[in-house]
Design a protein around this motif. Structure first.
Motif, PDB file in Angstrom:
ATOM      1  N   ARG A   1       0.842  -1.191   0.000  1.00 37.64           N
ATOM      2  CA  ARG A   1       0.000   0.000   0.000  1.00 37.64           C
ATOM      3  C   ARG A   1       0.876   1.240   0.000  1.00 37.64           C
ATOM      4  N   ALA A   2       0.313   2.337  -0.454  1.00 35.93           N
ATOM      5  CA  ALA A   2       1.029   3.601  -0.389  1.00 35.93           C
ATOM      6  C   ALA A   2       1.186   3.981   1.082  1.00 35.93           C
ATOM      7  N   PRO A   3       2.400   4.224   1.550  1.00 32.02           N
ATOM      8  CA  PRO A   3       2.574   4.576   2.959  1.00 32.02           C
ATOM      9  C   PRO A   3       1.951   5.923   3.264  1.00 32.02           C
ATOM     10  N   PRO A   4       1.515   6.131   4.525  1.00 26.31           N
ATOM     11  CA  PRO A   4       0.943   7.428   4.897  1.00 26.31           C
ATOM     12  C   PRO A   4       1.973   8.529   4.729  1.00 26.31           C
ATOM     13  N   PRO A   5       1.539   9.768   4.468  1.00 25.93           N
ATOM     14  CA  PRO A   5       2.490  10.867   4.289  1.00 25.93           C
ATOM     15  C   PRO A   5       3.321  11.086   5.540  1.00 25.93           C
ATOM     16  N   VAL A   6       4.585  11.385   5.343  1.00 22.29           N
ATOM     17  CA  VAL A   6       5.499  11.608   6.459  1.00 22.29           C
ATOM     18  C   VAL A   6       5.615  13.104   6.700  1.00 22.29           C
ATOM     19  N   ARG A   7       5.110  13.539   7.840  1.00 26.17           N
ATOM     20  CA  ARG A   7       5.159  14.964   8.203  1.00 26.17           C
ATOM     21  C   ARG A   7       5.775  15.100   9.590  1.00 26.17           C
ATOM     22  N   PRO A   8       6.410  16.247   9.884  1.00 29.17           N
ATOM     23  CA  PRO A   8       6.954  16.446  11.234  1.00 29.17           C
ATOM     24  C   PRO A   8       5.838  16.360  12.279  1.00 29.17           C
ATOM     25  N   LEU A   9       6.103  15.662  13.371  1.00 31.80           N
ATOM     26  CA  LEU A   9       5.123  15.510  14.442  1.00 31.80           C
ATOM     27  C   LEU A   9       5.222  16.708  15.373  1.00 31.80           C
ATOM     28  N   LEU A  10       4.104  17.349  15.629  1.00 33.59           N
ATOM     29  CA  LEU A  10       4.084  18.554  16.454  1.00 33.59           C
ATOM     30  C   LEU A  10       4.195  18.212  17.934  1.00 33.59           C
ATOM     31  N   PRO A  11       4.774  19.132  18.736  1.00 35.96           N
ATOM     32  CA  PRO A  11       4.818  18.896  20.181  1.00 35.96           C
ATOM     33  C   PRO A  11       3.407  18.773  20.738  1.00 35.96           C
ATOM     34  N   ARG A  12       3.254  17.931  21.752  1.00 38.59           N
ATOM     35  CA  ARG A  12       1.914  17.662  22.287  1.00 38.59           C
ATOM     36  C   ARG A  12       1.355  18.846  23.069  1.00 38.59           C
TER      37      ARG A  12
END
Length: 372
Positions: free
Chosen positions: A327-338
């Motif tokens: 499958r197409a992998p999910p887009p990779v984006r920077p994870l924001l601070p919680r």
């Protein structure tokens, strides 16, 4: 065989078979990309130009897959490997915990390996991928030297890099360290602080650079001038925190707040401040990134920015599983601070009796830092 000068026969050394790594290197792609293209993985999304270049390179070099090796690789082990550089660092423990949670959800197992000796290059990555025969690999390298990049080219399983961005590798899952630093410094500014020190490791690795940029950006947005004397380079350990404050005191500049990276550094910072007769937060506020149980156990408990470390490990697994399933992998984006975890180590700039300015208790000759 061929005849020698004395009529004897000379046996030529057998020619080495063209390996997948040879094709990948000449085509300018990693080994996992070459493997999926040559195995005609219909679910693997890659540009037509890249696909054509890999196929043409394989034909030019005369590459033919080893059917036995291919059979071993297609016999899935339902396991994913993760290689970390510091087994004792709670940061990596959190990433591992998130990955472990995700592999259980997919009915996989997680193999954890430790790459301690970086002089040995990427040997651990190759061993985990090929000897332990994991289906996919999560890499958490400290640095991206030529040995590591060469190891990635030789790995014939899908892999994902976490906690740093490496040029030339698309599947890098990172936190937004820039946004985290800005969130921390903005909180201190909202408390009235204008003399905010930054005590952290020198900007060598990706996240170090982004954190320092976020610190400076928050000051600029508030119209506060950047005083380089308030930027102290020191290790992210308790001893590093102690050394950082010692250096700050020797610089002759006042700080009413200190922003650091780890709760361990914060523990050293608060210990040396207490030794110098400075109260936290009565005289100096202290704030750290990477929320950890240790931060809450300190006295006073340390205000932190919660970072999505477990989410990073889980996201890496999700990307690998998608690739393994075609499958197409999910887009990779920077994870924001919680979030900002407010505790007792930060507070407003104290108002001094008799009209003394903030930072009057700082035990050095003071130099005013003018806001611009």
């Amino acid at each position: 065989m061929k005849a020698g000068r004395n009529g004897s026969t000379v046996q030529r050394a057998p020619r080495r078979a063209v390996a997948l790594a040879d094709v990948a290197a000449k085509a300018g792609v990693d080994a996992s990309t070459a493997s999926r293209i040559l195995n005609h993985d219909a679910g693997y999304r890659v540009s037509a130009a890249t696909r054509e270049r890999v196929l043409a390179t394989a034909a030019e070099l005369g590459y033919s897959p080893n059917p036995m090796a291919r059979g071993l690789r297609t016999a899935r082990t339902r396991s994913i490997g993760i290689v970390v550089p510091q087994i004792e660092n709670p940061l990596y423990a959190e990433i591992i915990a998130g990955a472990a949670r995700a592999v259980r959800a997919h009915d996989y197992t997680l193999l954890v390996a430790y790459q301690e000796d970086w002089a040995g290059g990427g040997s651990v990555y190759e061993k985990v991928a090929q000897v332990n025969r994991v289906d996919g690999l999560i890499a958490a390298p400290l640095d991206a030297g030529p040995e590591l990049m060469a190891a990635f080219e030789r790995i014939d399983v899908p892999y994902v890099v976490v906690h740093r961005r490496i040029r030339g590798i698309e599947r890098c899952i990172i936190m937004d360290s820039y946004a985290a630093a800005k969130l921390a410094v903005h909180h201190l500014i909202e408390q009235g602080h204008r003399r905010i020190a930054y005590v952290a490791r020198r900007s060598v690795y990706y996240n170090d650079t982004r954190r320092l940029a976020g610190y400076k950006a928050a000051l600029r947005e508030a119209g506060i001038g950047i005083d380089e004397r308030l930027i102290i380079h020191s290790a992210h350990t308790r001893e590093g925190g102690i050394n950082g404050v010692e250096a700050l005191l020797q610089s002759g500049v006042v700080a009413t707040a200190i922003f650091t990276v780890t709760p361990f550094a914060a523990s050293g910072i608060m210990a040396i401040l207490a030794e110098k007769g400075l109260r936290v937060p009565g005289d100096v506020s202290v704030l750290a990134l990477y929320d950890h149980g240790f931060a809450e156990a300190l006295q006073p408990p340390v205000t932190t920015v919660g970072m999505p470390l477990q989410d990073m490990g889980a996201a890496a697994v999700d990307v690998l599983i998608a690739m393994l399933q075609g499958r197409a992998p999910p887009p990779v984006r920077p994870l924001l601070p919680r979030e900002l975890n407010l505790r007792k180590s930060t507070g407003p700039v104290p108002l001094r009796a008799g009209g003394a300015e903030p930072g009057a208790g700082w035990p050095v000759k003071r130099t005013r830092i003018a806001a611009r």
